[in-house]
Design an enzyme around this catalytic site. Structure first.
Site, PDB file in Angstrom:
ATOM      1  N   HIS A  14       0.919  -1.009   0.112  1.00  0.00           N
ATOM      2  CA  HIS A  14       0.147   0.082  -0.029  1.00  0.00           C
ATOM      3  C   HIS A  14       0.865   1.158   0.021  1.00  0.00           C
ATOM      4  O   HIS A  14       1.091   1.659   0.995  1.00  0.00           O
ATOM      5  CB  HIS A  14      -0.895   0.203   1.241  1.00  0.00           C
ATOM      6  CG  HIS A  14      -1.903  -1.069   1.205  1.00  0.00           C
ATOM      7  ND1 HIS A  14      -3.079  -1.112   0.581  1.00  0.00           N
ATOM      8  CD2 HIS A  14      -1.946  -2.239   1.652  1.00  0.00           C
ATOM      9  CE1 HIS A  14      -3.670  -2.212   0.675  1.00  0.00           C
ATOM     10  NE2 HIS A  14      -3.146  -3.091   1.403  1.00  0.00           N
ATOM     11  N   GLU A  21      10.815   1.594   9.199  1.00  0.00           N
ATOM     12  CA  GLU A  21      10.986   0.241   9.968  1.00  0.00           C
ATOM     13  C   GLU A  21      12.127   0.226  10.834  1.00  0.00           C
ATOM     14  O   GLU A  21      13.192   0.844  10.695  1.00  0.00           O
ATOM     15  CB  GLU A  21      11.384  -0.926   8.822  1.00  0.00           C
ATOM     16  CG  GLU A  21      11.379  -2.148   9.088  1.00  0.00           C
ATOM     17  CD  GLU A  21      11.488  -3.129   7.963  1.00  0.00           C
ATOM     18  OE1 GLU A  21      11.641  -4.234   8.227  1.00  0.00           O
ATOM     19  OE2 GLU A  21      11.614  -2.697   6.715  1.00  0.00           O
ATOM     20  N   SER A  23      15.385  -0.560  12.138  1.00  0.00           N
ATOM     21  CA  SER A  23      16.789  -1.105  11.025  1.00  0.00           C
ATOM     22  C   SER A  23      17.731  -1.894  11.902  1.00  0.00           C
ATOM     23  O   SER A  23      18.258  -1.729  12.944  1.00  0.00           O
ATOM     24  CB  SER A  23      17.414   0.256  10.789  1.00  0.00           C
ATOM     25  OG  SER A  23      18.639  -0.078  10.282  1.00  0.00           O
ATOM     26  N   ARG A  25      20.303  -2.762  10.762  1.00  0.00           N
ATOM     27  CA  ARG A  25      21.587  -2.308  10.432  1.00  0.00           C
ATOM     28  C   ARG A  25      22.015  -1.695  11.786  1.00  0.00           C
ATOM     29  O   ARG A  25      23.317  -1.759  12.098  1.00  0.00           O
ATOM     30  CB  ARG A  25      21.764  -1.363   9.343  1.00  0.00           C
ATOM     31  CG  ARG A  25      22.940  -0.643   8.939  1.00  0.00           C
ATOM     32  CD  ARG A  25      22.928   0.040   7.774  1.00  0.00           C
ATOM     33  NE  ARG A  25      24.149   0.713   7.384  1.00  0.00           N
ATOM     34  CZ  ARG A  25      24.190   1.453   6.687  1.00  0.00           C
ATOM     35  NH1 ARG A  25      23.233   1.856   5.699  1.00  0.00           N
ATOM     36  NH2 ARG A  25      25.442   1.746   6.146  1.00  0.00           N
ATOM     37  N   ARG A 104      -7.842  -5.184   2.860  1.00  0.00           N
ATOM     38  CA  ARG A 104      -7.203  -6.057   3.822  1.00  0.00           C
ATOM     39  C   ARG A 104      -7.990  -6.928   4.788  1.00  0.00           C
ATOM     40  O   ARG A 104      -7.463  -7.686   5.638  1.00  0.00           O
ATOM     41  CB  ARG A 104      -5.878  -5.408   4.593  1.00  0.00           C
ATOM     42  CG  ARG A 104      -4.906  -5.095   3.813  1.00  0.00           C
ATOM     43  CD  ARG A 104      -4.393  -6.501   2.838  1.00  0.00           C
ATOM     44  NE  ARG A 104      -3.140  -5.788   2.002  1.00  0.00           N
ATOM     45  CZ  ARG A 104      -2.521  -6.672   1.148  1.00  0.00           C
ATOM     46  NH1 ARG A 104      -2.970  -7.694   0.981  1.00  0.00           N
ATOM     47  NH2 ARG A 104      -1.509  -6.444   0.393  1.00  0.00           N
TER      48      ARG A 104
END
Length: 128
Positions: A14, A21, A23, A25, A104
């Site tokens: 969408h 998000e 991370s 990392r 959804r």
């Protein structure tokens, strides 16, 4: 939203929403422990390599060993399975949110995504 990576990617289709998000990392598995979503059907699968949980455990061991060996987290995370939970945050224009909830929550939608959409719908109704 906390969901497995596979479902998160499907949910993020969408594209009219704004996404962020967690991370991996910058946030290690030691700082925020890894969690995994394994469906009931997958819990029953055994192969030459072992059970699903055995394979997930091996992936985690490989990930931490790679970090010990100096591999950067963004490269080491490639070994993590798609059933690894991630956390995503989203911002929506009201009409885009309404459209996503309609799509959804429909019967036939992927079960995991339907549960997320129903939970969002419930939160909206509670805040009214």
């Amino acid at each position: 939203h906390k969901m497995d990576i596979r479902s998160a990617r499907q949910f993020m289709r969408h594209t009219t929403a704004i996404w962020q998000e967690l991370s991996r990392r910058y946030v290690s598995g030691k700082k925020v422990p890894f969690e995994f979503y394994v469906s009931e059907k997958m819990k029953k699968v055994n192969s030459y390599y072992g059970s699903t949980s055995t394979i997930i455990k091996a992936c985690l061991e490989h990930y931490y060993k790679a970090l010990e060996d100096g591999v950067k987290p963004q490269d080491a995370r490639d070994i993590l399975p798609l059933c690894t939970y991630t956390e995503i945050w989203s911002g929506w224009h009201p009409s885009a949110l309404k459209n996503m909830l309609t799509e959804r929550t429909a019967i036939g939608t992927q079960w995991e995504l339907r549960q997320v959409a129903l939970a969002i719908k419930e939160l909206i109704n509670e805040s009214k």
